[in-house]
Motif scaffolding. Structure first.
Motif, PDB file in Angstrom:
ATOM      1  N   GLU A   1       0.446  -1.382   0.031  1.00  0.00           N
ATOM      2  CA  GLU A   1      -0.175   0.212   0.378  1.00  0.00           C
ATOM      3  C   GLU A   1       0.295   1.600   0.292  1.00  0.00           C
ATOM      4  OE1 GLU A   1      -3.320   2.154   3.001  1.00  0.00           O
ATOM      5  OE2 GLU A   1      -2.752  -0.116   3.197  1.00  0.00           O
ATOM      6  N   ARG A   2       0.577   2.452  -0.921  1.00  0.00           N
ATOM      7  CA  ARG A   2       0.903   3.420  -0.433  1.00  0.00           C
ATOM      8  C   ARG A   2       0.244   4.845  -1.162  1.00  0.00           C
ATOM      9  NH1 ARG A   2       5.655   4.203   1.022  1.00  0.00           N
ATOM     10  NH2 ARG A   2       6.708   4.687  -0.735  1.00  0.00           N
ATOM     11  N   SER A   3       1.066   5.931  -1.030  1.00  0.00           N
ATOM     12  CA  SER A   3      -0.226   6.846  -1.310  1.00  0.00           C
ATOM     13  C   SER A   3       0.087   6.579  -2.992  1.00  0.00           C
ATOM     14  CB  SER A   3       0.712   8.332  -1.180  1.00  0.00           C
ATOM     15  OG  SER A   3       0.150   8.905  -2.394  1.00  0.00           O
ATOM     16  N   ALA A   4      -0.870   7.354  -3.542  1.00  0.00           N
ATOM     17  CA  ALA A   4      -2.284   7.309  -5.268  1.00  0.00           C
ATOM     18  C   ALA A   4      -0.500   8.066  -5.944  1.00  0.00           C
ATOM     19  CB  ALA A   4      -2.986   7.865  -5.222  1.00  0.00           C
ATOM     20  N   ARG A   5       0.443   8.893  -5.661  1.00  0.00           N
ATOM     21  CA  ARG A   5       1.271   9.825  -5.975  1.00  0.00           C
ATOM     22  C   ARG A   5       1.759   9.158  -5.711  1.00  0.00           C
ATOM     23  NH1 ARG A   5      -0.192  13.721  -1.502  1.00  0.00           N
ATOM     24  NH2 ARG A   5      -2.125  13.332  -1.841  1.00  0.00           N
ATOM     25  N   SER A   6       2.792   8.044  -5.147  1.00  0.00           N
ATOM     26  CA  SER A   6       3.935   7.924  -4.841  1.00  0.00           C
ATOM     27  C   SER A   6       4.443   6.504  -6.696  1.00  0.00           C
ATOM     28  CB  SER A   6       4.058   6.739  -3.677  1.00  0.00           C
ATOM     29  OG  SER A   6       4.111   7.426  -2.613  1.00  0.00           O
ATOM     30  N   PRO A   7       5.352   6.632  -6.696  1.00  0.00           N
ATOM     31  CA  PRO A   7       6.074   6.251  -8.058  1.00  0.00           C
ATOM     32  C   PRO A   7       5.114   4.341  -7.602  1.00  0.00           C
ATOM     33  CG  PRO A   7       7.696   6.611  -6.683  1.00  0.00           C
ATOM     34  CD  PRO A   7       6.527   7.027  -6.616  1.00  0.00           C
ATOM     35  N   GLU A   8       5.651   3.222  -8.845  1.00  0.00           N
ATOM     36  CA  GLU A   8       5.326   2.154  -8.638  1.00  0.00           C
ATOM     37  C   GLU A   8       6.673   1.865  -7.414  1.00  0.00           C
ATOM     38  OE1 GLU A   8       5.150  -2.041 -10.975  1.00  0.00           O
ATOM     39  OE2 GLU A   8       4.379   0.271 -11.351  1.00  0.00           O
ATOM     40  N   PRO A   9       6.724   0.694  -6.681  1.00  0.00           N
ATOM     41  CA  PRO A   9       7.619  -0.166  -6.165  1.00  0.00           C
ATOM     42  C   PRO A   9       8.560  -0.395  -6.979  1.00  0.00           C
ATOM     43  CG  PRO A   9       5.567  -0.881  -4.789  1.00  0.00           C
ATOM     44  CD  PRO A   9       4.890   0.506  -6.179  1.00  0.00           C
ATOM     45  N   ARG A  10      10.019  -0.758  -6.487  1.00  0.00           N
ATOM     46  CA  ARG A  10      10.854  -1.342  -6.903  1.00  0.00           C
ATOM     47  C   ARG A  10      10.999  -2.207  -6.504  1.00  0.00           C
ATOM     48  NH1 ARG A  10      15.111   2.823  -5.874  1.00  0.00           N
ATOM     49  NH2 ARG A  10      15.676   1.284  -4.222  1.00  0.00           N
ATOM     50  N   TRP A  11      10.422  -3.598  -7.712  1.00  0.00           N
ATOM     51  CA  TRP A  11       9.898  -4.982  -7.147  1.00  0.00           C
ATOM     52  C   TRP A  11      11.840  -5.725  -7.687  1.00  0.00           C
ATOM     53  CZ3 TRP A  11       6.446  -5.318  -4.766  1.00  0.00           C
ATOM     54  CH2 TRP A  11       4.493  -4.868  -5.259  1.00  0.00           C
ATOM     55  N   PRO A  12      11.629  -6.353  -6.607  1.00  0.00           N
ATOM     56  CA  PRO A  12      13.169  -7.178  -6.672  1.00  0.00           C
ATOM     57  C   PRO A  12      13.261  -7.587  -8.551  1.00  0.00           C
ATOM     58  CG  PRO A  12      11.747  -7.851  -4.903  1.00  0.00           C
ATOM     59  CD  PRO A  12      10.821  -7.126  -5.405  1.00  0.00           C
ATOM     60  N   GLN A  13      14.700  -7.711  -8.868  1.00  0.00           N
ATOM     61  CA  GLN A  13      14.327  -7.962 -10.392  1.00  0.00           C
ATOM     62  C   GLN A  13      13.637  -9.631 -10.201  1.00  0.00           C
ATOM     63  OE1 GLN A  13      18.901  -8.287 -11.610  1.00  0.00           O
ATOM     64  NE2 GLN A  13      18.565  -8.816 -13.000  1.00  0.00           N
ATOM     65  N   GLY A  14      13.673  -9.962 -11.606  1.00  0.00           N
ATOM     66  CA  GLY A  14      12.424 -11.412 -12.262  1.00  0.00           C
ATOM     67  C   GLY A  14      11.019 -11.170 -11.733  1.00  0.00           C
ATOM     68  N   TRP A  15      10.654 -10.309 -11.127  1.00  0.00           N
ATOM     69  CA  TRP A  15       9.600 -10.811 -10.571  1.00  0.00           C
ATOM     70  C   TRP A  15       8.514 -10.148 -11.379  1.00  0.00           C
ATOM     71  CZ3 TRP A  15       7.962  -8.677  -4.473  1.00  0.00           C
ATOM     72  CH2 TRP A  15       8.291  -9.620  -4.116  1.00  0.00           C
ATOM     73  N   PRO A  16       7.258 -10.746 -11.800  1.00  0.00           N
ATOM     74  CA  PRO A  16       6.578  -9.789 -12.682  1.00  0.00           C
ATOM     75  C   PRO A  16       5.763  -8.595 -12.929  1.00  0.00           C
ATOM     76  CG  PRO A  16       5.283 -12.045 -11.355  1.00  0.00           C
ATOM     77  CD  PRO A  16       6.691 -11.286 -10.647  1.00  0.00           C
ATOM     78  N   ALA A  17       4.893  -8.081 -13.463  1.00  0.00           N
ATOM     79  CA  ALA A  17       4.131  -6.953 -13.330  1.00  0.00           C
ATOM     80  C   ALA A  17       3.486  -7.280 -12.386  1.00  0.00           C
ATOM     81  CB  ALA A  17       4.065  -6.706 -15.169  1.00  0.00           C
ATOM     82  N   ALA A  18       3.398  -5.679 -12.048  1.00  0.00           N
ATOM     83  CA  ALA A  18       2.063  -5.150 -10.957  1.00  0.00           C
ATOM     84  C   ALA A  18       0.673  -5.213 -11.059  1.00  0.00           C
ATOM     85  CB  ALA A  18       3.126  -4.734  -9.641  1.00  0.00           C
ATOM     86  N   ARG A  19      -0.478  -5.462 -10.590  1.00  0.00           N
ATOM     87  CA  ARG A  19      -0.757  -4.689 -10.888  1.00  0.00           C
ATOM     88  C   ARG A  19      -1.593  -3.998  -9.029  1.00  0.00           C
ATOM     89  NH1 ARG A  19      -7.142  -8.841 -10.231  1.00  0.00           N
ATOM     90  NH2 ARG A  19      -8.153  -7.432 -10.424  1.00  0.00           N
ATOM     91  N   ARG A  20      -1.560  -2.699 -10.440  1.00  0.00           N
ATOM     92  CA  ARG A  20      -2.603  -1.341  -9.249  1.00  0.00           C
ATOM     93  C   ARG A  20      -3.985  -1.070  -9.451  1.00  0.00           C
ATOM     94  NH1 ARG A  20      -0.650   5.242 -10.685  1.00  0.00           N
ATOM     95  NH2 ARG A  20      -1.686   5.527  -8.809  1.00  0.00           N
TER      96      ARG A  20
END
Length: 96
Positions: free
Chosen positions: A59-78
């Motif tokens: 969970e993040r502020s709607a104004r925050s950028p997408e989290p930097r996921w670990p390498q190799g993780w699939p695309a996130a759904r927002r």
């Protein structure tokens, strides 16, 4: 079923994380003021603790950028809920 409710950094540095592993669902709800680097560190530290097919939600502020996921993780759904965004990643196999 086992549920842990604690600051992520404290949990990840403690003995329960070392004994754990195999987490199926992780919900990360940092204060909005937590910087992206600190959040990325927590997500990276989670990798060896996750079960195959785990889901991680942040969970993040709607104004925050997408989290930097670990390498190799699939695309996130927002999903956006007013001023809040919930980013969800479903991992297909070990670590991503």
């Amino acid at each position: 079923m086992r549920v842990e409710h604690e600051r992520a950094e404290r949990f990840l540095a403690g003995p329960r994380a070392a004994d754990g592993g195999g987490w199926d669902l992780v919900l990360v709800d940092p204060p909005y003021a937590v910087d992206e680097e600190a959040l990325a560190g927590v997500l990276t530290a989670l990798v060896p603790l996750l079960a195959d097919g785990a889901t991680v939600a942040v969970e993040r502020s709607a104004r925050s950028p997408e989290p930097r996921w670990p390498q190799g993780w699939p695309a996130a759904r927002r999903r956006r809920y007013g001023e809040t965004s919930v980013w969800t990643v479903h991992l297909d196999g070990p670590g991503g």
